[in-house]
Scaffold this motif. Structure first.
Motif, PDB file in Angstrom:
ATOM      1  N   SER A 252       0.830  -1.206   0.000  1.00 39.95           N
ATOM      2  CA  SER A 252       0.000   0.000   0.000  1.00 39.95           C
ATOM      3  C   SER A 252       0.863   1.254   0.000  1.00 39.95           C
ATOM      4  O   SER A 252       0.547   2.242  -0.680  1.00 39.95           O
ATOM      5  CB  SER A 252      -0.936  -0.003   1.208  1.00 39.95           C
TER       6      SER A 252
ATOM      7  N   ARG B  45       1.189   4.179  -2.994  1.00 33.99           N
ATOM      8  CA  ARG B  45       1.114   5.619  -2.723  1.00 33.99           C
ATOM      9  C   ARG B  45       2.295   6.342  -3.357  1.00 33.99           C
ATOM     10  O   ARG B  45       2.150   7.398  -3.985  1.00 33.99           O
ATOM     11  CB  ARG B  45       1.111   5.869  -1.219  1.00 33.99           C
TER      12      ARG B  45
ATOM     13  N   GLN C 130       1.953   6.628  -7.156  1.00 32.87           N
ATOM     14  CA  GLN C 130       1.041   7.675  -7.611  1.00 32.87           C
ATOM     15  C   GLN C 130       1.741   9.028  -7.654  1.00 32.87           C
ATOM     16  O   GLN C 130       1.575   9.805  -8.596  1.00 32.87           O
ATOM     17  CB  GLN C 130      -0.180   7.747  -6.684  1.00 32.87           C
TER      18      GLN C 130
ATOM     19  N   GLN D 122       2.784  11.239 -11.169  1.00 37.18           N
ATOM     20  CA  GLN D 122       2.318  12.599 -11.394  1.00 37.18           C
ATOM     21  C   GLN D 122       3.453  13.554 -11.735  1.00 37.18           C
ATOM     22  O   GLN D 122       3.266  14.489 -12.512  1.00 37.18           O
ATOM     23  CB  GLN D 122       1.567  13.105 -10.161  1.00 37.18           C
TER      24      GLN D 122
ATOM     25  N   TRP E  95      -4.453  -2.650  -6.401  1.00 33.16           N
ATOM     26  CA  TRP E  95      -5.281  -2.413  -5.216  1.00 33.16           C
ATOM     27  C   TRP E  95      -6.325  -3.510  -5.061  1.00 33.16           C
ATOM     28  O   TRP E  95      -6.564  -4.001  -3.943  1.00 33.16           O
ATOM     29  CB  TRP E  95      -5.967  -1.059  -5.319  1.00 33.16           C
TER      30      TRP E  95
ATOM     31  N   CYS F 235     -12.325   7.263  -3.578  1.00 34.03           N
ATOM     32  CA  CYS F 235     -11.006   7.598  -3.041  1.00 34.03           C
ATOM     33  C   CYS F 235     -10.092   7.946  -4.205  1.00 34.03           C
ATOM     34  O   CYS F 235      -9.944   7.159  -5.146  1.00 34.03           O
ATOM     35  CB  CYS F 235     -10.443   6.419  -2.250  1.00 34.03           C
ATOM     36  N   HIS F 236      -9.464   9.122  -4.136  1.00 36.40           N
ATOM     37  CA  HIS F 236      -8.602   9.538  -5.242  1.00 36.40           C
ATOM     38  C   HIS F 236      -7.323   8.738  -5.316  1.00 36.40           C
ATOM     39  O   HIS F 236      -6.613   8.771  -6.316  1.00 36.40           O
ATOM     40  CB  HIS F 236      -8.258  11.029  -5.104  1.00 36.40           C
ATOM     41  N   LEU F 237      -7.003   7.986  -4.242  1.00 40.57           N
ATOM     42  CA  LEU F 237      -5.765   7.211  -4.228  1.00 40.57           C
ATOM     43  C   LEU F 237      -5.968   5.801  -4.768  1.00 40.57           C
ATOM     44  O   LEU F 237      -5.270   5.379  -5.705  1.00 40.57           O
ATOM     45  CB  LEU F 237      -5.199   7.153  -2.800  1.00 40.57           C
ATOM     46  N   CYS F 238      -6.907   5.064  -4.207  1.00 44.99           N
ATOM     47  CA  CYS F 238      -7.087   3.663  -4.605  1.00 44.99           C
ATOM     48  C   CYS F 238      -8.313   3.444  -5.478  1.00 44.99           C
ATOM     49  O   CYS F 238      -8.502   2.339  -6.000  1.00 44.99           O
ATOM     50  CB  CYS F 238      -7.167   2.759  -3.376  1.00 44.99           C
TER      51      CYS F 238
ATOM     52  N   CYS G  93     -10.789   6.382   3.728  1.00 46.32           N
ATOM     53  CA  CYS G  93     -11.028   5.228   2.881  1.00 46.32           C
ATOM     54  C   CYS G  93     -10.764   3.952   3.676  1.00 46.32           C
ATOM     55  O   CYS G  93      -9.666   3.776   4.224  1.00 46.32           O
ATOM     56  CB  CYS G  93     -10.126   5.286   1.649  1.00 46.32           C
TER      57      CYS G  93
ATOM     58  N   CYS H 157      -7.507   2.011   1.933  1.00 46.08           N
ATOM     59  CA  CYS H 157      -6.128   2.523   1.969  1.00 46.08           C
ATOM     60  C   CYS H 157      -5.873   3.515   3.094  1.00 46.08           C
ATOM     61  O   CYS H 157      -4.726   3.881   3.347  1.00 46.08           O
ATOM     62  CB  CYS H 157      -5.773   3.182   0.628  1.00 46.08           C
TER      63      CYS H 157
ATOM     64  N   GLU I 247      -6.755   6.681   3.217  1.00 44.20           N
ATOM     65  CA  GLU I 247      -6.603   8.053   2.756  1.00 44.20           C
ATOM     66  C   GLU I 247      -7.819   8.895   3.160  1.00 44.20           C
ATOM     67  O   GLU I 247      -8.953   8.423   3.166  1.00 44.20           O
ATOM     68  CB  GLU I 247      -6.452   8.071   1.228  1.00 44.20           C
TER      69      GLU I 247
END
Length: 416
Positions: A128, A132, A135, A139, A192, A219-222, A234, A237, A239
């Motif tokens: 996990s 992160r 990601q 970007q 994920w 969730c913008h992450l997972c 979340c 994850c 977040e």
């Protein structure tokens, strides 16, 4: 059937089972939601391992050499770090190295570890954290932008000196191609879902209606679906998650105002200083474009003009427009157009860094004793700050806010 929330228009959609290579697109806003590939893990692992080998070999090989008036100068890929540091721009050199070297390497290592664990069917909690990190690296990695900067620099150099492409140059070009392929084949959502399977929400969530109206969010992450009545983090994850918040407009405007303020000195002060036979000549961004045009380097002049002048101004204008007009348009067709503008701005944001990379490459290569030297100008810092601020402004803007009050068939009213 698995459900997904569109990260741009907030509509809840069903994801069908598919075979072969296909791309899932949101029918409401046109956002690409899902990629289907028969064996993405094996592809991304092979590309990532190959890319990592190429970038490591590039660091130990000469990148290119130039000849001018009997003088020869050979450089490696990371020579710009020491050159910029000698010109009191060590922080800029570190940022450039992060964007085009360090973060891409970390992203490749994460891909290799995750794919290996996936193929060996080993589940570890630390995955996990790696996802992160990936990601963030995805970007801010700018390998493709740096390659364009290298090519633009070479076109500028061939008019001044004789350029010899060494093995390091070709290995980096191959690395860039393999890196792009590895990043495109690595699907974070697959990881994920495999390592941390998502539980079905206790309340039913209805497809065809926005998640906001059902008190759900993604969730913008997972990418997991979160019940806002029960969770503020979340459950998959951990977040922090928030629903659509109009404060994102204020945050976006704050970054934009700062970018506009810094963009003024970025165009007034010199971007690059060319010293020839002891005589120094300073050139701003626009002056450099004009000089290249007069030298009939039309392609390079156009690229620099687009990347350094048009794109920053376009990003600022479009984001200001979105922040000011998001409540004005109600119809879905207008919202779809605004969503397309946002996706365009988000994609082209990093390409303004081309000019920064060009200067970094030029100052590291053109060091021909007392005959010809190129030094970075003071505008390098301010222009780089403008690019970063506009990228952060685009990230602060939540495109879902465009669709809160839209009138379309999904809300039971006639579309325009």
């Amino acid at each position: 059937m698995k459900k997904v929330i569109c990260e741009q228009c907030d509509i809840v959609l069903d994801i069908p089972e598919c075979e072969g290579v296909k791309v899932g697109v949101c029918p409401r806003c046109g956002k690409i939601l899902h990629h289907y590939h028969p064996s993405p893990v094996r592809y991304s692992l092979c590309f990532a391992v190959s890319a990592l080998i190429m970038i490591i070999s590039t660091d130990f090989l000469p990148f290119m050499s130039i000849n001018f008036s009997g003088l020869n100068n050979s450089v490696s890929l990371l020579d710009y770090v020491s050159v910029l540091a000698d010109n009191d721009l060590g922080f800029v050199s570190i940022l450039i190295m992060m964007f085009m070297h360090f973060l891409p390497i970390v992203a490749l290592i994460v891909i290799i570890i995750c794919d290996t664990c996936y193929l060996l069917k080993k589940r570890f909690l630390f995955i996990s954290r790696l996802l992160r990190i990936f990601q963030f690296c995805k970007q801010w990695s700018m390998v493709d932008v740096f390659v364009v900067g290298v090519l633009v620099s070479l076109i500028k150099l061939v008019n001044l000196v004789d350029v010899v492409y060494e093995f390091g140059f070709w290995s980096y070009i191959i690395f860039a191609l393999l890196f792009v392929l590895a990043m495109s084949r690595f699907h974070v959502q697959v990881m994920w879902e495999y390592f941390f399977p998502e539980k079905e929400p206790e309340r039913p969530i209805i497809s065809g209606i926005t998640a906001y109206k059902q008190d759900f969010t993604d969730c913008h992450l997972c990418g997991g679906i979160v019940d806002m009545r029960k969770w503020h983090n979340c459950p998959r994850c951990g977040e922090d998650v928030v629903s659509v918040d109009e404060k994102c407009i204020q945050k976006c405007l704050a970054f934009l105002i700062a970018a506009v303020a810094i963009y003024i000195p970025a165009n007034m002060y010199p971007m690059m200083i060319t010293v020839y036979m002891g005589n120094g000549e300073e050139s701003t961004i626009l002056e450099g474009v004009v000089v290249l045009w007069e030298m009939r380097s039309y392609f390079v002049s156009a690229v620099i003009f687009l990347a350094s002048v048009c794109i920053p101004i376009l990003k600022i204008i479009v984001l200001f427009y979105l922040c000011c007009m998001y409540k004005t348009f109600k119809r879905a067709k207008k919202k779809k157009m605004l969503g397309f503008l946002y996706r365009t701005v988000e994609y082209i944001g990093k390409w303004s860094m081309v000019d920064v990379f060009v200067v970094a490459i030029m100052v590291s290569i053109v060091r021909m004793g007392n005959i010809m030297i190129i030094d970075p100008g003071s505008a390098l810092v301010s222009f780089g700050a403008v690019v970063i601020l506009t990228i952060l402004a685009a990230k602060q803007f939540n495109p879902k806010i465009l669709w809160l009050n839209s009138i379309d068939n999904n809300d039971g009213e006639q579309n325009e």
